[in-house]
Write an enzyme that holds these catalytic residues in place. Structure first.
Site, PDB file in Angstrom:
ATOM      1  N   LEU A  33       0.654  -1.288   0.070  1.00  0.00           N
ATOM      2  CA  LEU A  33      -0.093  -0.126   0.128  1.00  0.00           C
ATOM      3  C   LEU A  33       1.022   1.340   0.102  1.00  0.00           C
ATOM      4  CD1 LEU A  33      -2.988  -1.118   2.513  1.00  0.00           C
ATOM      5  CD2 LEU A  33      -2.722  -1.272  -0.069  1.00  0.00           C
ATOM      6  N   HIS A  37      -3.500   4.072  -2.370  1.00  0.00           N
ATOM      7  CA  HIS A  37      -4.618   3.392  -1.988  1.00  0.00           C
ATOM      8  C   HIS A  37      -5.125   4.312  -0.600  1.00  0.00           C
ATOM      9  CE1 HIS A  37      -1.525   0.256  -3.426  1.00  0.00           C
ATOM     10  NE2 HIS A  37      -2.757  -0.014  -3.973  1.00  0.00           N
ATOM     11  N   GLY A 149      -9.257   3.435  -8.536  1.00  0.00           N
ATOM     12  CA  GLY A 149      -8.346   4.661  -8.958  1.00  0.00           C
ATOM     13  C   GLY A 149      -8.314   5.011 -10.538  1.00  0.00           C
ATOM     14  N   LYS A 151      -5.948   5.827 -11.810  1.00  0.00           N
ATOM     15  CA  LYS A 151      -4.551   5.386 -12.202  1.00  0.00           C
ATOM     16  C   LYS A 151      -4.753   4.321 -13.455  1.00  0.00           C
ATOM     17  CE  LYS A 151      -0.181   3.922 -11.902  1.00  0.00           C
ATOM     18  NZ  LYS A 151      -0.420   2.407 -11.959  1.00  0.00           N
ATOM     19  N   ASP A 152      -5.697   3.496 -13.080  1.00  0.00           N
ATOM     20  CA  ASP A 152      -6.154   2.299 -13.756  1.00  0.00           C
ATOM     21  C   ASP A 152      -7.516   2.510 -14.493  1.00  0.00           C
ATOM     22  OD1 ASP A 152      -4.099   0.203 -12.892  1.00  0.00           O
ATOM     23  OD2 ASP A 152      -4.717   1.250 -11.000  1.00  0.00           O
TER      24      ASP A 152
HETATM   25  P1  AMP Z   1      -3.740  -2.151  -6.626  1.00  0.00           P
HETATM   26  O1  AMP Z   1      -3.250  -2.627  -5.669  1.00  0.00           O
HETATM   27  O2  AMP Z   1      -2.638  -1.619  -7.626  1.00  0.00           O
HETATM   28  O3  AMP Z   1      -4.422  -3.230  -7.503  1.00  0.00           O
HETATM   29  O4  AMP Z   1      -4.732  -0.914  -6.662  1.00  0.00           O
HETATM   30  C1  AMP Z   1      -5.751  -0.841  -5.825  1.00  0.00           C
HETATM   31  C2  AMP Z   1      -6.474   0.196  -5.957  1.00  0.00           C
HETATM   32  O5  AMP Z   1      -5.866   1.404  -5.799  1.00  0.00           O
HETATM   33  C3  AMP Z   1      -7.181   0.174  -7.625  1.00  0.00           C
HETATM   34  O6  AMP Z   1      -8.172   0.816  -7.561  1.00  0.00           O
HETATM   35  C4  AMP Z   1      -6.044   1.393  -8.198  1.00  0.00           C
HETATM   36  O7  AMP Z   1      -6.416   1.928  -9.431  1.00  0.00           O
HETATM   37  C5  AMP Z   1      -5.839   2.163  -7.152  1.00  0.00           C
HETATM   38  N1  AMP Z   1      -4.770   2.966  -7.289  1.00  0.00           N
HETATM   39  C6  AMP Z   1      -3.149   2.383  -7.298  1.00  0.00           C
HETATM   40  N2  AMP Z   1      -2.534   3.520  -7.544  1.00  0.00           N
HETATM   41  C7  AMP Z   1      -3.073   4.651  -7.314  1.00  0.00           C
HETATM   42  C8  AMP Z   1      -2.935   5.916  -7.418  1.00  0.00           C
HETATM   43  N3  AMP Z   1      -1.682   6.189  -7.623  1.00  0.00           N
HETATM   44  N4  AMP Z   1      -3.666   6.834  -7.135  1.00  0.00           N
HETATM   45  C9  AMP Z   1      -5.212   6.385  -7.078  1.00  0.00           C
HETATM   46  N5  AMP Z   1      -5.447   5.342  -6.998  1.00  0.00           N
HETATM   47  C10 AMP Z   1      -4.563   4.235  -7.185  1.00  0.00           C
END
Ligand code: AMP
Length: 283
Positions: A33, A37, A149, A151-152
């Site tokens: 995290l 997150h 996010g 970001k994705d």
């Molecule tokens: P992940 O752990 O990478 O699967 O991400 C979990 C959630 O966090 C997903 O909805 C991502 O889009 C979001 N997330 C990851 N990085 C960021 C960021 N830099 N800003 C905002 N949300 C993010």
């Protein structure tokens, strides 16, 4: 914060929460995290009465087994961060809780065009795996709101489609991308970059900003080629794509009318680490 590892226990716990009339917000993660997150957790807490987060590194969404093996795991630190953020429940399942029968059983969600372009094209099967895990998590948690996010960006569109095709009652809330002060999009994968590589990685954000400044009505090919050159020059060994697409449906555009809301998206490799980012060029 309560830590729950079994799906059945979480279902029972949340049905009691629901009976008290509390709205449930959910933030799924793969752990490692960072502030991105935590900003999702904070927005979830503001909007809903009860905040659930999950940490599960979902093997079925990794098209590259090496990427799965190298995915950073920082579970103790994650638990501390979630506790401090005021998250109410952390769901920390093992694989049998998520896939009690066959994790490798083929799944087929009809995502249409979204599954064939950009991340869908370069990571075959990735979004099927995302839908597999998200539909399972939504089935267990049945949240009123789901926080993901920008970001994705493509993943958000895929999950929006999943919610439609499964007639789920959950509302998707897309949260802004959190960035380092430098502008680098926060990502768990950044942990695999040295500080020099993090500086090089900034080329993605700078290129996105450059595209935003220089986009004008007409063909976009030359602009994209110039963007690719900037990223290659910074030391990225491979660019999967730089694309400009309609912001509402991700339809790729070759020519812009100067009006339609558009977004630029990038995926590129720096020293074996695949980074993605995006920026809305016109709202
Ligand atoms: P992940 O752990 O990478 O699967 O991400 C979990 C959630 O966090 C997903 O909805 C991502 O889009 C979001 N997330 C990851 N990085 C960021 C960021 N830099 N800003 C905002 N949300 C993010």
């Amino acid at each position: 914060m309560i830590l729950i590892k079994e799906a059945k226990r979480l279902e029972d716990h949340l049905s009691a929460v629901r009976q008290k009339g509390q709205t449930i917000g959910f933030v799924p993660t793969m752990g490692a995290l960072h502030q991105g997150h935590l900003s999702l957790i904070s927005q979830c807490k503001t909007a809903s009465g009860y905040t659930v987060s999950s940490i599960f590194v979902n093997p079925t969404q990794f098209n590259d087994p090496g990427d799965f093996e190298k995915y950073p795991v920082t579970i103790e630190q994650d638990i501390l961060l979630l506790e401090r953020s005021g998250c109410d429940v952390l769901f920390l399942p093992d694989i049998k809780e998520i896939y009690p029968n066959q994790p490798n059983k083929p799944v087929s969600f009809d995502l249409g065009y979204l599954d064939a372009i950009l991340e869908g094209y370069y990571r075959p099967g990735h979004f099927q795996g995302v839908c597999q895990v998200v539909s399972r998590l939504l089935g267990i948690i049945q949240p009123d709101m789901l926080f993901m996010g920008q970001k994705d960006y493509q993943q958000c569109m895929v999950v929006k489609k999943l919610i439609e095709i499964t007639h789920s009652k959950t509302d998707l809330v897309v949260c802004n991308t959190s960035r380092e002060l430098s502008g680098l999009a926060m990502s768990s994968r950044n942990m695999r970059l040295s500080s020099i590589e993090k500086e090089k990685a900034l080329a993605i954000y700078h290129t996105l900003q450059w595209l935003k400044t220089n986009i004008k009505a007409g063909p976009v090919k030359k602009l994209i080629e110039a963007g690719k050159e900037q990223i290659s020059k910074a030391g990225f060994e491979k660019i999967d794509y730089i694309a400009i697409a309609r912001a509402d449906n991700l339809q790729l555009i070759a020519e812009w009318d100067g009006q339609t809301p558009i977004i630029a998206l990038v995926a590129a490799f720096l020293n074996g680490v695949r980074l993605i980012d995006n920026l809305v060029l016109k709202k």
